[in-house]
Design an enzyme around this catalytic site. Sequence first.
Site, PDB file in Angstrom:
ATOM      1  N   CYS A  79       0.898  -1.338  -0.037  1.00 32.26           N
ATOM      2  CA  CYS A  79       0.129   0.004   0.077  1.00 32.26           C
ATOM      3  C   CYS A  79       0.943   1.308  -0.061  1.00 32.26           C
ATOM      4  O   CYS A  79       1.399   1.637  -0.988  1.00 32.26           O
ATOM      5  CB  CYS A  79      -1.052  -0.149   1.180  1.00 32.26           C
ATOM      6  N   HIS A 167      -3.874  -5.160   0.330  1.00 26.65           N
ATOM      7  CA  HIS A 167      -3.303  -5.675   1.975  1.00 26.65           C
ATOM      8  C   HIS A 167      -3.334  -7.230   1.788  1.00 26.65           C
ATOM      9  O   HIS A 167      -4.362  -7.714   2.055  1.00 26.65           O
ATOM     10  CB  HIS A 167      -4.042  -5.129   2.868  1.00 26.65           C
ATOM     11  N   GLU A 169      -2.145  -9.021   4.239  1.00 30.36           N
ATOM     12  CA  GLU A 169      -2.131  -9.485   5.663  1.00 30.36           C
ATOM     13  C   GLU A 169      -3.771  -9.511   6.000  1.00 30.36           C
ATOM     14  O   GLU A 169      -4.001 -10.283   7.043  1.00 30.36           O
ATOM     15  CB  GLU A 169      -1.390  -8.582   6.368  1.00 30.36           C
TER      16      GLU A 169
END
Length: 510
Positions: A79, A167, A169
């Site tokens: 990001c 993202h 994660e």
Amino acid sequence: MHQTILILDFGSQYTQLIARRIRELNVYCEIHPWNKIPELTENIKGVILSGSPFSVRDVDSPKPDLSRIKGKLPLLGICYGAQYLAHHFGGEVMPSNTREYGRAHLKYVDASNTLTKGMTNDSQVWMSHGDSIQKIPDHYRIIASTEDVKIAGYHIEGESTYAIQFHPEVYHSTEGKMLLQNFVYELSGCSGDWTPDSFVEETTRNLQKELGQDKVILGLSGGVDSSVAAVLLHKAIGENLYCIFVDNGLLRKNEFESVLESYKNMGLNVKGVDASEKFYEALKNETDPERKRKAIGRVFVEVFDEESKKVEGAKWLGQGTIYPDVIESVSATGGPSQTIKSHHNVGGLPDYMKLKVVEPLRLLFKDEVRRIGKSLHIDQRILGRHPFPGPGLGIRILGEVTKEKVRILQEVDAIFIDSLKEDGLYNDVWQAGAIFLPIQSVGVMGDERTYENAVALRAVTSTDGMTADWCHLPYEFLAKVSNRIINQVKGINRVTYDISSKPPATIEWE
């Protein structure tokens, strides 16, 4: 030294999730502020740049010195990290026409690239950004795109530097784990040597080296964290660990007696101390949630100071502090970011208390603590317990805390928790509890009008407490629990259910 992935934090709410995902791959990682990059020792195998609330176009946005990293170690920008690697090396980042937040799907992914190997077109990813990368330098090659974001991922040719706009994660990125696995294993060459057994072995050895023959006093709370910390310290120093279990008058119903007995059965050297009246007195007329936490923390320290003097030669205070406690109490970036709430067991001790602090679980997430506990063969009845806040029911009673309110809430909480267990729902919930609301409402019982207290029930699903979703308990179950509470707990005539998720709400109300 473990093979390590270094995560440079730019203040993203998701930075801790990056760390969790890496740890789940049995690879050790550390988070450091972007402006305090540690020495790049041989054990550091790769570096990840986190997201950020900043725009790379802001004058005061983070500008890390990557001269020792970029082109020399495997590097992944996520990001903000991706936008930084584009913007500051010849590309162009501009505001998006609309804020790109939430679910998106990859319409193109380069399956031949090592980072995105195994990922598929149409897989879901999670976006959270206000700027977009509009242009990249000539030697940057696009490796992923979505319908709205052409440059959703790229690789800098000639070096092991990669970047993605989404993202990986976040749970909603369905193939995010695969991408991170490619980065830590394929690109960074990690072998996965970070395991519960290795943590126990190394932590035990380090504790023995650090503590020697010193005596340690540990505050037990009855929860998973302090229990695992106690067994770990006991494994390292044996009878030199002196456990103290304080009844602050804010525990669950009958918890003090039952938990104290279980600790003794575990072979721990433990002493129970009833200090409930001291806590009640400190909370008298106090309604501000932060001041209540501070008051509970102050008395907690005072009790330990008093008890520590009874253990001749004690030099250390052990605590079950874990990573989310630290994160929510202290800025992860070392900067001026806002403290969400203070934790009673974070921040050390006052100068007058001559004990040093030892926190063997300080860098672990809750799910990691449970895995460590399993490796230590701790009873599943303890490991499987829901998290319970250090200040206890003191922060589940909104407004002033009184002995009578505690009694009422203990009864409500017991009905809720026992019902979850009876209906086989307890293990489907990460944390549950009841909140005493500072309002009264009109009700009717029989032919009589009542004007009594209201409570809220709270149940969430989570893995680490950093994010949480409200739990979709069956309506029939909630109806049964509500009926039992109102009929069996004098003083309650209304029950509500909290359907807020974290963020934007927190798990606890105070």
